[in-house]
Design a protein around this motif. Structure first.
Motif, short mmCIF file in Angstrom:
data_model
loop_
_atom_site.label_atom_id
_atom_site.label_comp_id
_atom_site.label_asym_id
_atom_site.label_seq_id
_atom_site.Cartn_x
_atom_site.Cartn_y
_atom_site.Cartn_z
N LYS A 131 -10.39 26.44 0.45
CA LYS A 131 -11.51 26.10 -0.71
C LYS A 131 -11.38 27.02 -1.81
CE LYS A 131 -16.50 24.98 -1.20
NZ LYS A 131 -16.72 25.84 -2.07
N CYS A 132 -11.29 26.56 -3.08
CA CYS A 132 -11.00 27.38 -4.34
C CYS A 132 -11.82 26.85 -5.50
CB CYS A 132 -9.58 26.99 -4.63
SG CYS A 132 -8.97 25.57 -5.06
N ARG A 133 -11.65 27.47 -6.61
CA ARG A 133 -12.18 27.17 -7.98
C ARG A 133 -11.11 26.63 -8.67
NH1 ARG A 133 -17.58 28.80 -9.53
NH2 ARG A 133 -18.68 29.92 -7.71
N ILE A 134 -11.48 25.92 -10.02
CA ILE A 134 -10.48 25.39 -10.69
C ILE A 134 -9.77 26.76 -11.49
CG2 ILE A 134 -11.43 23.25 -10.86
CD1 ILE A 134 -12.61 24.00 -13.59
N GLY A 135 -10.08 27.98 -11.46
CA GLY A 135 -9.74 28.92 -12.06
C GLY A 135 -10.75 30.14 -12.06
N VAL A 136 -10.27 31.43 -12.53
CA VAL A 136 -11.14 32.38 -12.71
C VAL A 136 -11.02 33.05 -14.25
CG1 VAL A 136 -11.17 32.86 -10.35
CG2 VAL A 136 -9.63 34.04 -12.04
N ASP A 137 -12.14 33.67 -14.92
CA ASP A 137 -12.33 34.15 -16.17
C ASP A 137 -11.34 33.50 -17.06
OD1 ASP A 137 -13.66 36.18 -14.59
OD2 ASP A 137 -11.68 37.44 -14.18
N ASP A 138 -10.57 34.09 -17.83
CA ASP A 138 -9.96 33.29 -18.85
C ASP A 138 -8.69 32.60 -18.42
OD1 ASP A 138 -8.04 35.52 -18.32
OD2 ASP A 138 -8.13 36.44 -20.28
N GLN A 139 -8.25 32.07 -17.16
CA GLN A 139 -7.21 31.36 -16.74
C GLN A 139 -7.46 30.18 -17.24
OE1 GLN A 139 -7.27 31.58 -12.41
NE2 GLN A 139 -5.63 32.88 -12.38
N ASP A 140 -6.13 29.45 -17.77
CA ASP A 140 -6.02 27.90 -18.09
C ASP A 140 -6.17 27.10 -16.83
OD1 ASP A 140 -4.02 25.55 -18.10
OD2 ASP A 140 -5.11 25.94 -20.22
N THR A 141 -7.31 26.32 -16.75
CA THR A 141 -7.49 25.84 -15.61
C THR A 141 -6.49 24.80 -14.93
OG1 THR A 141 -8.98 24.19 -16.52
CG2 THR A 141 -9.91 25.91 -15.80
N GLU A 142 -5.75 24.39 -16.07
CA GLU A 142 -4.66 23.16 -15.52
C GLU A 142 -3.64 24.07 -14.95
OE1 GLU A 142 -4.62 20.13 -15.99
OE2 GLU A 142 -6.65 20.27 -17.04
N GLU A 143 -3.19 25.27 -15.47
CA GLU A 143 -2.07 26.06 -14.95
C GLU A 143 -2.50 26.78 -13.58
OE1 GLU A 143 0.96 29.75 -16.35
OE2 GLU A 143 -0.64 29.10 -17.64
N ALA A 144 -3.71 27.07 -13.56
CA ALA A 144 -4.19 28.09 -12.51
C ALA A 144 -4.32 27.20 -11.23
CB ALA A 144 -5.43 28.54 -12.98
N LEU A 145 -4.97 26.02 -11.34
CA LEU A 145 -5.01 25.14 -10.25
C LEU A 145 -3.80 24.58 -9.72
CD1 LEU A 145 -7.16 24.06 -8.13
CD2 LEU A 145 -7.60 22.07 -9.63
N ASN A 146 -2.80 24.21 -10.66
CA ASN A 146 -1.55 23.54 -10.30
C ASN A 146 -0.59 24.69 -9.59
OD1 ASN A 146 -2.13 21.18 -11.39
ND2 ASN A 146 -1.04 21.57 -13.27
N ASN A 147 -0.69 25.96 -10.09
CA ASN A 147 -0.04 26.98 -9.51
C ASN A 147 -0.51 27.18 -7.92
OD1 ASN A 147 1.55 27.58 -11.57
ND2 ASN A 147 0.51 29.20 -12.41
N LEU A 148 -1.90 27.36 -7.81
CA LEU A 148 -2.56 27.49 -6.47
C LEU A 148 -2.13 26.07 -5.43
CD1 LEU A 148 -4.48 29.21 -4.93
CD2 LEU A 148 -5.92 27.71 -5.07
N THR A 149 -2.15 25.03 -6.12
CA THR A 149 -1.77 23.90 -5.51
C THR A 149 -0.43 23.72 -4.61
OG1 THR A 149 -3.44 22.49 -6.57
CG2 THR A 149 -1.98 21.39 -5.28
N ASP A 150 0.52 24.24 -5.81
CA ASP A 150 1.73 24.31 -5.47
C ASP A 150 2.19 25.27 -4.24
OD1 ASP A 150 2.43 22.23 -7.28
OD2 ASP A 150 3.44 23.95 -8.92
N SER A 151 1.44 26.26 -4.34
CA SER A 151 1.99 27.39 -3.41
C SER A 151 1.18 26.87 -1.94
CB SER A 151 1.17 28.69 -3.80
OG SER A 151 1.44 29.58 -2.87
N VAL A 152 0.03 26.46 -2.02
CA VAL A 152 -0.52 26.30 -0.81
C VAL A 152 0.08 25.05 0.07
CG1 VAL A 152 -2.48 27.46 -1.10
CG2 VAL A 152 -2.70 24.84 -1.66
N VAL A 153 0.34 23.81 -0.90
CA VAL A 153 1.22 22.83 -0.49
C VAL A 153 2.52 23.19 0.20
CG1 VAL A 153 2.25 20.73 -0.94
CG2 VAL A 153 -0.08 21.11 -1.75
N ALA A 154 3.27 24.01 -0.32
CA ALA A 154 4.66 24.52 0.19
C ALA A 154 4.38 25.21 1.47
CB ALA A 154 5.18 25.18 -0.97
#
Length: 329
Positions: A131-154
């Motif tokens: 369970k996550c957010r779409i990003g934190v603080d000044d993160q770009d939400t497209e990049e942040a959520l994609n990076n997290l998703t890539d990591s946990v899916v792998a």
């Protein structure tokens, strides 16, 4: 597909008494524990922290932590308790959680989250979800959520539950983080479109069955938080409206009647009535007598020796004619 609807893990709220009562109103909704840290699971009073009634199933446990080895050990302990799913918290914004290097701050460390998921997958055969957010603080939400998703899916993550808001770790309190950052449901929809094979559930600001149905046209699951807690009668219609099945009880009065044996058993074990009735204060919202019901329980259920008669007396304040959402008394 059999869509999944769940009640969110909520600190100080979704304890075993709350979950048991919620289960009386819906057979199909998944229930989650409050977040419990790996240190508490490994070193703390496990039965008090993790114990639950089999009638609560399907029920999942949410873990807070960031050490893969500790999470693997905690996952094994939780699996032995009989939970159906283990969820990793990557969304809580509280200072205490940040100090422990887990919760929403882990959005900045997707590789570590992947290691945590991988360690738990290797330790148990249960589904491991995040369970996550779409990003934190000044993160770009497209990049942040994609990076997290890539990591946990792998790493083998079985489902991603996304609270469709950023978390602001600097400048906002945990309470403000539940309301002030704007909701971005579209970001979660885009993630699902990009990851059609990954089960994705959406969370954040969802209050009605109609809203739930709309989200389910875009994603695989919906997690409802405060609305289910503050107005638990919402759960009465879930089985029929979402799953096409008859619910276990007809109304809140019948749910309370079914709750009585559980309350009596816990009282006999030494629990206080208020520990259970504090979770039902949102019943009868909008129905004549609802305010008197709440007032009676808030004042009387906290007194030493309060028992079933206190609960029954509170119910007598509520009108059984008509339905909820009429003029409140």
């Amino acid at each position: 597909m059999d869509y999944k609807l769940s009640v969110a893990p909520m600190m100080d709220w979704t304890d075993r008494h709350c979950r048991f009562f919620h289960r009386l109103m819906t057979r199909r909704t998944w229930l989650y524990t409050e977040m419990v840290t790996t240190g508490a699971v490994i070193h703390g009073p496990r039965e008090r922290l993790l114990g639950f009634d089999d009638a609560e199933h399907p029920v999942a446990v949410q873990l807070g932590g960031s050490d893969p080895r500790e999470l693997a050990e905690a996952a094994r302990i939780c699996a032995d308790f009989g939970y159906r799913e283990i969820n990793l918290n990557v969304g809580c914004p509280s200072d205490r959680v940040q100090d422990g290097r887990f919760g929403a701050c882990l959005m900045r460390e997707p590789a570590l989250v992947g290691e945590c998921v991988s360690a738990m997958k290797a330790a148990v055969s249960l589904p491991i979800t995040v369970k996550c957010r779409i990003g934190v603080d000044d993160q770009d939400t497209e990049e942040a959520l994609n990076n997290l998703t890539d990591s946990v899916v792998a790493a083998g993550c079985d489902e991603l539950i996304v609270h469709a808001r950023k978390a602001w770790l600097q400048g906002l309190s945990p309470k403000e983080n539940r309301d002030i950052p704007p909701l971005d449901y579209g970001r979660v929809y885009r993630l699902k479109k990009a990851r059609p094979s990954l089960p994705i559930a959406i969370n954040g600001g969802i209050r009605t069955i109609d809203e739930t149905k709309e989200h389910l046209s875009h994603v695989d699951g919906v997690m409802i938080g405060r609305a289910a807690y503050h107005e638990p009668e919402l759960l009465l219609s879930v089985d029929e409206e979402i799953f096409g099945e008859k619910g276990p009880v007809a109304d809140a009065f019948e749910a309370l009647e079914a709750f009585e044996p559980y309350v009596a058993a816990r009282l006999a074990e030494g629990a206080r009535l208020h520990a259970m009735t504090r979770h039902i204060l949102g019943l009868f919202t909008g129905r004549p007598g609802a305010r008197a019901f709440r007032r009676h329980l808030a004042t009387e259920a906290t007194k030493p020796g309060a028992g079933l008669q206190t609960l029954r007396d509170a119910i007598t304040h509520v009108s059984r004619s008509g339905g909820p959402f009429e003029d409140a008394a």
